[in-house]
Design a protein around this motif. Sequence first.
Motif, short mmCIF file in Angstrom:
data_model
loop_
_atom_site.label_atom_id
_atom_site.label_comp_id
_atom_site.label_asym_id
_atom_site.label_seq_id
_atom_site.Cartn_x
_atom_site.Cartn_y
_atom_site.Cartn_z
N UNK A 69 0.88 -1.17 0.00
CA UNK A 69 0.00 0.00 0.00
C UNK A 69 0.92 1.21 0.00
N UNK A 70 1.10 1.80 -1.17
CA UNK A 70 2.13 2.80 -1.33
C UNK A 70 1.57 4.21 -1.25
N UNK A 71 2.22 5.07 -0.50
CA UNK A 71 1.77 6.47 -0.40
C UNK A 71 2.31 7.32 -1.54
N UNK A 202 12.57 -7.33 -6.23
CA UNK A 202 12.94 -5.94 -5.97
C UNK A 202 11.74 -5.08 -5.59
N UNK A 203 10.65 -5.22 -6.32
CA UNK A 203 9.51 -4.33 -6.12
C UNK A 203 8.66 -4.71 -4.92
N UNK A 204 8.84 -5.91 -4.38
CA UNK A 204 8.12 -6.32 -3.17
C UNK A 204 8.84 -5.88 -1.90
N UNK A 205 9.97 -5.25 -2.05
CA UNK A 205 10.80 -4.86 -0.92
C UNK A 205 10.27 -3.56 -0.31
N UNK A 206 9.60 -3.66 0.83
CA UNK A 206 9.02 -2.48 1.45
C UNK A 206 10.08 -1.45 1.83
N UNK A 207 11.29 -1.92 2.12
CA UNK A 207 12.37 -1.00 2.47
C UNK A 207 12.66 -0.02 1.33
N UNK A 208 12.46 -0.48 0.09
CA UNK A 208 12.71 0.39 -1.06
C UNK A 208 11.84 1.64 -0.98
N UNK A 209 10.58 1.49 -0.64
CA UNK A 209 9.65 2.62 -0.65
C UNK A 209 9.87 3.52 0.57
N UNK A 210 10.29 2.93 1.67
CA UNK A 210 10.67 3.76 2.82
C UNK A 210 11.89 4.61 2.46
#
Length: 217
Positions: A69-71, A202-210
């Motif tokens: 769930x991306x902001x 890569x795209x499932x990595x929540x750390x990326x979006x943080x």
Amino acid sequence: MTIQPSKLCVEITKKVQIDYLISHPEGYADLNCEWGLIIFLHGMDMRGEDISQLSNYGLLEIMNEGELSLPFIVVVPQCPYESYWNMERDAVTALIDEVVADHRVDRKRIYLIGYSMGGYGVWDLAIHHPKKFAAIVPLSSGGQISKAEQLQNTSIWAFHGAKDNIVPVEHMTNMINAIEQHQGRARLTIYPDQGHDIMRAALSNQELYSWLLEQKS
């Protein structure tokens, strides 16, 4: 999450039509908020005129499955047949300008993510417009080493599979090394047991979006 199909006609030296999907985050109805913008560039096999095939591909696929769930506002353009993202560079920048003008985008938080051909497009766009993006995320690709100096002030997190037999991992490591030689900020994740298709990992990595949320231009 809502996904809407849209079109943009750009006239530069030729008339180009770029179809794209746009997804707004939960909470977008709050008129007091501005949102980061992610532009996701697809790989070669998704080129064409059927924008619907991108609605369950890459970043949108993972979002549809409820894993993220991306902001962010997420925009996914489609590259025309027999073309490449570097050929459509002006059309993509015009698309970004249109989205920024028409939606509540935080202009300091514009990000590029791309896979394979899209990864090459990410490198190319960022080299030609280094001040436009707060961060870039190229996957399974390589960039123009001779122009790495242009990215010395761009935040970068790159991803590649060590067993990639389509784009050898050296294409990525050589680009990252060139950026670091110019004191650039480059982070690289290599998946030791994966090949070319690393999108899900890569795209499932929540750390990326943080990490993206921490990057501002």
